[in-house]
Design a protein around this motif. Structure first.
Motif, PDB file in Angstrom:
ATOM      1  N   ARG A  92      10.063  11.800  -0.408  1.00  0.00           N
ATOM      2  CA  ARG A  92      10.173  10.384  -0.768  1.00  0.00           C
ATOM      3  C   ARG A  92      10.603   9.513   0.415  1.00  0.00           C
ATOM      4  NH1 ARG A  92      12.944   8.530  -6.054  1.00  0.00           N
ATOM      5  NH2 ARG A  92      11.629   6.749  -5.480  1.00  0.00           N
ATOM      6  N   ARG A  93      11.023  10.132   1.499  1.00  0.00           N
ATOM      7  CA  ARG A  93      11.346   9.357   2.697  1.00  0.00           C
ATOM      8  C   ARG A  93      10.135   8.611   3.231  1.00  0.00           C
ATOM      9  NH1 ARG A  93      13.791  13.280   6.973  1.00  0.00           N
ATOM     10  NH2 ARG A  93      13.687  11.350   8.180  1.00  0.00           N
ATOM     11  N   GLY A  94       8.952   9.042   2.844  1.00  0.00           N
ATOM     12  CA  GLY A  94       7.733   8.371   3.286  1.00  0.00           C
ATOM     13  C   GLY A  94       7.374   7.152   2.467  1.00  0.00           C
ATOM     14  N   GLU A  95       8.066   6.915   1.366  1.00  0.00           N
ATOM     15  CA  GLU A  95       7.741   5.787   0.484  1.00  0.00           C
ATOM     16  C   GLU A  95       8.280   4.464   1.019  1.00  0.00           C
ATOM     17  OE1 GLU A  95       8.413   8.374  -3.644  1.00  0.00           O
ATOM     18  OE2 GLU A  95       9.549   6.535  -3.266  1.00  0.00           O
ATOM     19  N   ASP A  96       7.588   3.397   0.705  1.00  0.00           N
ATOM     20  CA  ASP A  96       8.149   2.042   0.814  1.00  0.00           C
ATOM     21  C   ASP A  96       8.694   1.678  -0.566  1.00  0.00           C
ATOM     22  OD1 ASP A  96       7.429   1.871   3.455  1.00  0.00           O
ATOM     23  OD2 ASP A  96       5.734   0.537   3.125  1.00  0.00           O
ATOM     24  N   THR A  97       9.689   2.424  -0.994  1.00  0.00           N
ATOM     25  CA  THR A  97      10.172   2.327  -2.361  1.00  0.00           C
ATOM     26  C   THR A  97      10.644   0.910  -2.691  1.00  0.00           C
ATOM     27  OG1 THR A  97      11.073   4.519  -1.877  1.00  0.00           O
ATOM     28  CG2 THR A  97      11.503   3.619  -4.061  1.00  0.00           C
ATOM     29  N   HIS A  98      10.228   0.421  -3.866  1.00  0.00           N
ATOM     30  CA  HIS A  98      10.658  -0.860  -4.444  1.00  0.00           C
ATOM     31  C   HIS A  98      10.045  -2.081  -3.771  1.00  0.00           C
ATOM     32  CE1 HIS A  98      13.537   1.651  -6.493  1.00  0.00           C
ATOM     33  NE2 HIS A  98      14.203   1.900  -5.384  1.00  0.00           N
ATOM     34  N   VAL A  99       9.193  -1.926  -2.776  1.00  0.00           N
ATOM     35  CA  VAL A  99       8.632  -3.100  -2.110  1.00  0.00           C
ATOM     36  C   VAL A  99       7.841  -3.955  -3.087  1.00  0.00           C
ATOM     37  CG1 VAL A  99       6.884  -3.820  -0.430  1.00  0.00           C
ATOM     38  CG2 VAL A  99       8.678  -2.222   0.247  1.00  0.00           C
ATOM     39  N   ASP A 100       7.056  -3.329  -3.959  1.00  0.00           N
ATOM     40  CA  ASP A 100       6.290  -4.110  -4.936  1.00  0.00           C
ATOM     41  C   ASP A 100       7.215  -4.893  -5.870  1.00  0.00           C
ATOM     42  OD1 ASP A 100       7.136  -1.642  -5.934  1.00  0.00           O
ATOM     43  OD2 ASP A 100       5.439  -1.429  -7.293  1.00  0.00           O
ATOM     44  N   THR A 101       8.362  -4.316  -6.217  1.00  0.00           N
ATOM     45  CA  THR A 101       9.316  -5.020  -7.080  1.00  0.00           C
ATOM     46  C   THR A 101       9.982  -6.169  -6.342  1.00  0.00           C
ATOM     47  OG1 THR A 101       9.737  -2.938  -8.237  1.00  0.00           O
ATOM     48  CG2 THR A 101      11.317  -4.709  -8.582  1.00  0.00           C
ATOM     49  N   LEU A 102      10.297  -5.981  -5.078  1.00  0.00           N
ATOM     50  CA  LEU A 102      10.909  -7.054  -4.294  1.00  0.00           C
ATOM     51  C   LEU A 102      10.027  -8.299  -4.261  1.00  0.00           C
ATOM     52  CD1 LEU A 102      12.326  -5.062  -1.249  1.00  0.00           C
ATOM     53  CD2 LEU A 102      13.678  -6.407  -2.874  1.00  0.00           C
ATOM     54  N   TRP A 103       8.714  -8.086  -4.233  1.00  0.00           N
ATOM     55  CA  TRP A 103       7.766  -9.188  -4.133  1.00  0.00           C
ATOM     56  C   TRP A 103       7.114  -9.518  -5.484  1.00  0.00           C
ATOM     57  CZ3 TRP A 103       7.083 -11.838   0.458  1.00  0.00           C
ATOM     58  CH2 TRP A 103       7.575 -11.227   1.620  1.00  0.00           C
ATOM     59  N   SER A 104       7.739  -9.116  -6.570  1.00  0.00           N
ATOM     60  CA  SER A 104       7.094  -9.244  -7.890  1.00  0.00           C
ATOM     61  C   SER A 104       6.924 -10.678  -8.361  1.00  0.00           C
ATOM     62  CB  SER A 104       7.895  -8.455  -8.930  1.00  0.00           C
ATOM     63  OG  SER A 104       9.229  -8.936  -9.017  1.00  0.00           O
ATOM     64  N   PRO A 110       1.698   7.920  -3.382  1.00  0.00           N
ATOM     65  CA  PRO A 110       2.441   7.802  -2.119  1.00  0.00           C
ATOM     66  C   PRO A 110       1.528   7.922  -0.907  1.00  0.00           C
ATOM     67  CG  PRO A 110       2.682  10.008  -2.983  1.00  0.00           C
ATOM     68  CD  PRO A 110       1.896   9.238  -4.013  1.00  0.00           C
ATOM     69  N   ARG A 111       1.935   7.308   0.171  1.00  0.00           N
ATOM     70  CA  ARG A 111       1.110   7.353   1.381  1.00  0.00           C
ATOM     71  C   ARG A 111       1.097   8.730   2.016  1.00  0.00           C
ATOM     72  NH1 ARG A 111       4.283   4.036   6.096  1.00  0.00           N
ATOM     73  NH2 ARG A 111       6.403   4.563   5.495  1.00  0.00           N
ATOM     74  N   PRO A 158       0.781  -1.240   0.000  1.00  0.00           N
ATOM     75  CA  PRO A 158       0.000   0.000   0.000  1.00  0.00           C
ATOM     76  C   PRO A 158       0.808   1.282   0.000  1.00  0.00           C
ATOM     77  CG  PRO A 158       0.058  -0.910   2.199  1.00  0.00           C
ATOM     78  CD  PRO A 158       0.756  -1.902   1.313  1.00  0.00           C
ATOM     79  N   HIS A 159       2.140   1.176   0.213  1.00  0.00           N
ATOM     80  CA  HIS A 159       2.951   2.381   0.401  1.00  0.00           C
ATOM     81  C   HIS A 159       4.112   2.500  -0.573  1.00  0.00           C
ATOM     82  CE1 HIS A 159       1.530   2.377   4.890  1.00  0.00           C
ATOM     83  NE2 HIS A 159       0.638   2.915   4.080  1.00  0.00           N
ATOM     84  N   SER A 160       4.136   1.695  -1.632  1.00  0.00           N
ATOM     85  CA  SER A 160       5.280   1.731  -2.552  1.00  0.00           C
ATOM     86  C   SER A 160       5.061   2.659  -3.738  1.00  0.00           C
ATOM     87  CB  SER A 160       5.597   0.314  -3.051  1.00  0.00           C
ATOM     88  OG  SER A 160       4.465  -0.283  -3.652  1.00  0.00           O
ATOM     89  N   GLY A 161       3.953   3.397  -3.766  1.00  0.00           N
ATOM     90  CA  GLY A 161       3.652   4.270  -4.894  1.00  0.00           C
ATOM     91  C   GLY A 161       4.632   5.423  -5.035  1.00  0.00           C
ATOM     92  N   THR A 162       4.963   5.748  -6.277  1.00  0.00           N
ATOM     93  CA  THR A 162       5.910   6.832  -6.568  1.00  0.00           C
ATOM     94  C   THR A 162       5.344   7.868  -7.534  1.00  0.00           C
ATOM     95  OG1 THR A 162       6.905   5.517  -8.356  1.00  0.00           O
ATOM     96  CG2 THR A 162       7.910   5.336  -6.172  1.00  0.00           C
ATOM     97  N   HIS A 163       4.040   7.765  -7.852  1.00  0.00           N
ATOM     98  CA  HIS A 163       3.397   8.771  -8.707  1.00  0.00           C
ATOM     99  C   HIS A 163       2.756   9.831  -7.805  1.00  0.00           C
ATOM    100  CE1 HIS A 163       1.028  10.691 -11.813  1.00  0.00           C
ATOM    101  NE2 HIS A 163      -0.051  10.475 -11.097  1.00  0.00           N
ATOM    102  N   TYR A 164       3.254  11.058  -7.881  1.00  0.00           N
ATOM    103  CA  TYR A 164       2.773  12.132  -7.019  1.00  0.00           C
ATOM    104  C   TYR A 164       1.735  12.967  -7.771  1.00  0.00           C
ATOM    105  CZ  TYR A 164       6.250  11.021  -3.508  1.00  0.00           C
ATOM    106  OH  TYR A 164       6.963  10.367  -2.527  1.00  0.00           O
TER     107      TYR A 164
END
Length: 294
Positions: free
Chosen positions: A44-56, A71-72, A24-30
């Protein structure tokens, strides 16, 4: 499947299992109407960046993978609609509010603060502005996740949900917690044993430890709105939050993956395979018991 609010990857119908993953928190489109006052590199410190890719690899293991595109800090789908910070509003909210502890820190449904010293806005938000975020992003994400969980439960009689996140290296400090314990590589949250069957949580923990990672349970993250809504073990609906310490796979300052990223991704792919086997066996067992009962 994609929308403005989310991306959805699904397994083939004949390979599908009652395993649902969401990031729910890996979004990067603002979105253009965010109108924050912070430089993007800070926000961007608030992002869970790349989490969706890690679990792809989730679809290959039989699981659906839902990921937010926004982003959250814009709106947090892991909060209830009543968990809204009145200090952020330019006018009274027309419904009762029930702000939680995170909202006191400025990180409720809509974030007011990035940290204790850094405000996200130089203005207050109108009711119409907040409503638009709810209608265009929050509700579509929740509807998609609910549909996935309900469909799995209807088809298999049970569902296992993984709520996927990452955590900063200074998580205790950000949460205002004084701790002499080092932050674990993984934190498993089941709201103190209430949202997921113990055997599933233990399996996740044991597998991660076998890969060489440190693991804690419910410290410092127990899970918030999504797993509390979905996780009802007595009804064969199991939900587990998984937090990954960001320095394992990326540079926290740049949000760029580092050399550890491929290994972590491989380990998570192996974990998904183990969980897929567990879920398949458990759902088959449940189906056999139901047939005997009939």
């Amino acid at each position: 499947m994609e929308s403005e609010a989310f991306a959805l990857l699904q397994p083939t119908p004949d390979g599908a299992l009652p395993l649902v993953c969401d990031s729910p928190h890996s979004g990067t489109h603002y979105p253009g109407d965010f109108r924050h006052c912070l430089p993007l590199h800070l926000l961007r410190r608030g992002e869970d960046t790349h989490v969706d890719t890690l679990w792809s690899a989730a679809p290959a293991a039989g699981a659906a993978l839902l990921a937010a595109r926004f982003p959250r800090t814009y709106i947090d789908v892991n909060r209830s609609l009543a968990d809204l910070d009145a200090e952020l509003l330019a006018e009274p909210w027309p419904e009762p509010l029930r702000p939680g502890e995170k909202t006191r820190l400025g990180r409720g449904l809509l974030w007011r603060m990035l940290d204790a010293r850094t405000a996200i806005y130089d203005r207050r938000l109108s009711v119409a502005e907040v409503r638009a975020r709810i209608d265009n992003y929050y509700l579509p994400y929740h509807q998609a996740l609910t549909s996935l969980v309900d469909a799995a439960k209807a088809r298999f009689g049970a569902v296992w949900h993984l709520n996927l996140h990452s955590m900063p290296s200074d998580a205790y400090e950000r949460l205002g917690i004084a701790s002499d314990r080092p932050l674990a590589d993984f934190v498993l949250g089941d709201r103190d044993g209430t949202t997921c069957e113990p055997a599933f949580v233990t399996l996740v923990e044991e597998q991660l430890r076998s890969f060489g990672y440190s693991v804690s349970r419910n410290d410092p993250y127990k899970g918030v709105d999504l797993i509390s809504r979905i996780g009802h073990p007595a009804q064969q609906s199991h939900s587990l939050q998984i937090e990954i310490r960001r320095p394992i796979y990326m540079d926290e300052a740049s949000c760029e993956p580092h050399a550890g990223f491929p290994q972590l991704q491989r380990d998570l792919t192996r974990l998904l395979g183990v969980l897929g086997t567990y879920v398949r066996d458990r759902s088959d067992s449940l189906g056999e018991r139901e047939q005997v009962a009939v």
